[in-house]
Write an enzyme that holds these catalytic residues in place. Sequence first.
Site, PDB file in Angstrom:
ATOM      1  N   HIS A  44       0.846  -1.199   0.000  1.00 27.92           N
ATOM      2  CA  HIS A  44       0.000   0.000   0.000  1.00 27.92           C
ATOM      3  C   HIS A  44       0.879   1.244   0.000  1.00 27.92           C
ATOM      4  O   HIS A  44       2.033   1.210   0.449  1.00 27.92           O
ATOM      5  CB  HIS A  44      -0.895   0.022   1.236  1.00 27.92           C
ATOM      6  CG  HIS A  44      -1.969  -1.013   1.230  1.00 27.92           C
ATOM      7  ND1 HIS A  44      -3.027  -0.981   2.098  1.00 27.92           N
ATOM      8  CD2 HIS A  44      -2.156  -2.119   0.445  1.00 27.92           C
ATOM      9  CE1 HIS A  44      -3.820  -2.007   1.876  1.00 27.92           C
ATOM     10  NE2 HIS A  44      -3.309  -2.724   0.874  1.00 27.92           N
ATOM     11  N   GLU A 104       0.843   3.809   1.904  1.00 29.54           N
ATOM     12  CA  GLU A 104       1.308   4.171   3.247  1.00 29.54           C
ATOM     13  C   GLU A 104       2.506   3.329   3.666  1.00 29.54           C
ATOM     14  O   GLU A 104       3.467   3.850   4.245  1.00 29.54           O
ATOM     15  CB  GLU A 104       0.194   3.971   4.293  1.00 29.54           C
ATOM     16  CG  GLU A 104      -1.050   4.776   4.020  1.00 29.54           C
ATOM     17  CD  GLU A 104      -2.111   4.011   3.261  1.00 29.54           C
ATOM     18  OE1 GLU A 104      -3.298   4.193   3.596  1.00 29.54           O
ATOM     19  OE2 GLU A 104      -1.768   3.248   2.331  1.00 29.54           O
ATOM     20  N   CYS A 120      -5.989   1.742   5.950  1.00 26.41           N
ATOM     21  CA  CYS A 120      -6.665   0.521   6.355  1.00 26.41           C
ATOM     22  C   CYS A 120      -6.125   0.054   7.710  1.00 26.41           C
ATOM     23  O   CYS A 120      -5.235   0.677   8.291  1.00 26.41           O
ATOM     24  CB  CYS A 120      -6.454  -0.571   5.300  1.00 26.41           C
ATOM     25  SG  CYS A 120      -4.750  -1.185   5.235  1.00 26.41           S
ATOM     26  N   CYS A 126      -2.276  -0.682   7.568  1.00 27.55           N
ATOM     27  CA  CYS A 126      -1.478   0.540   7.545  1.00 27.55           C
ATOM     28  C   CYS A 126      -1.601   1.290   8.862  1.00 27.55           C
ATOM     29  O   CYS A 126      -0.622   1.858   9.348  1.00 27.55           O
ATOM     30  CB  CYS A 126      -1.891   1.414   6.368  1.00 27.55           C
ATOM     31  SG  CYS A 126      -1.519   0.641   4.770  1.00 27.55           S
TER      32      CYS A 126
END
Length: 147
Positions: A56, A58, A86, A89
């Site tokens: 991701h 992040e 999410c 993260c």
Amino acid sequence: MIAPFDDSYFMKKALQEAEHAFEQDEIPVGAVVVIQDRIIARAHNLTEKLHDVTAHAEMQAITAAANFLGGKYLRDCTLYVTLEPCQMCGGALFWSQISKIVYAASDPKRGFRAMGTHLHPKTEVVGGILEYEASELLHRFFEKKRK
């Protein structure tokens, strides 16, 4: 006087990263990490390219910022991300002890808030900065996928 480096300024930089993801057929989420008005990390989703569900924006930004700083903690740093992080993260951001998270669009189904994920108690959270722009990019991406 308007500060040249406000939350909108840095969110626009995160949106540029999200556009890169869009162009690469990745879910268009972008992130930047800032310390003292300086971008030290830029990232976007790479889950498809890397065949890695943890890639991701992040996570990529946390790793890049930690490498830049030479340590695992992101104290005094701000993460700007185009979609609410999410649970995964959020957990990584907890451990990084990041000082501030600014996100654009909320994720009521998969965001850290909906999942009950706790951040570090000293982490400040701001949502809704350039929410419309981030939401529109996500909408365009998924509309394209449905065709």
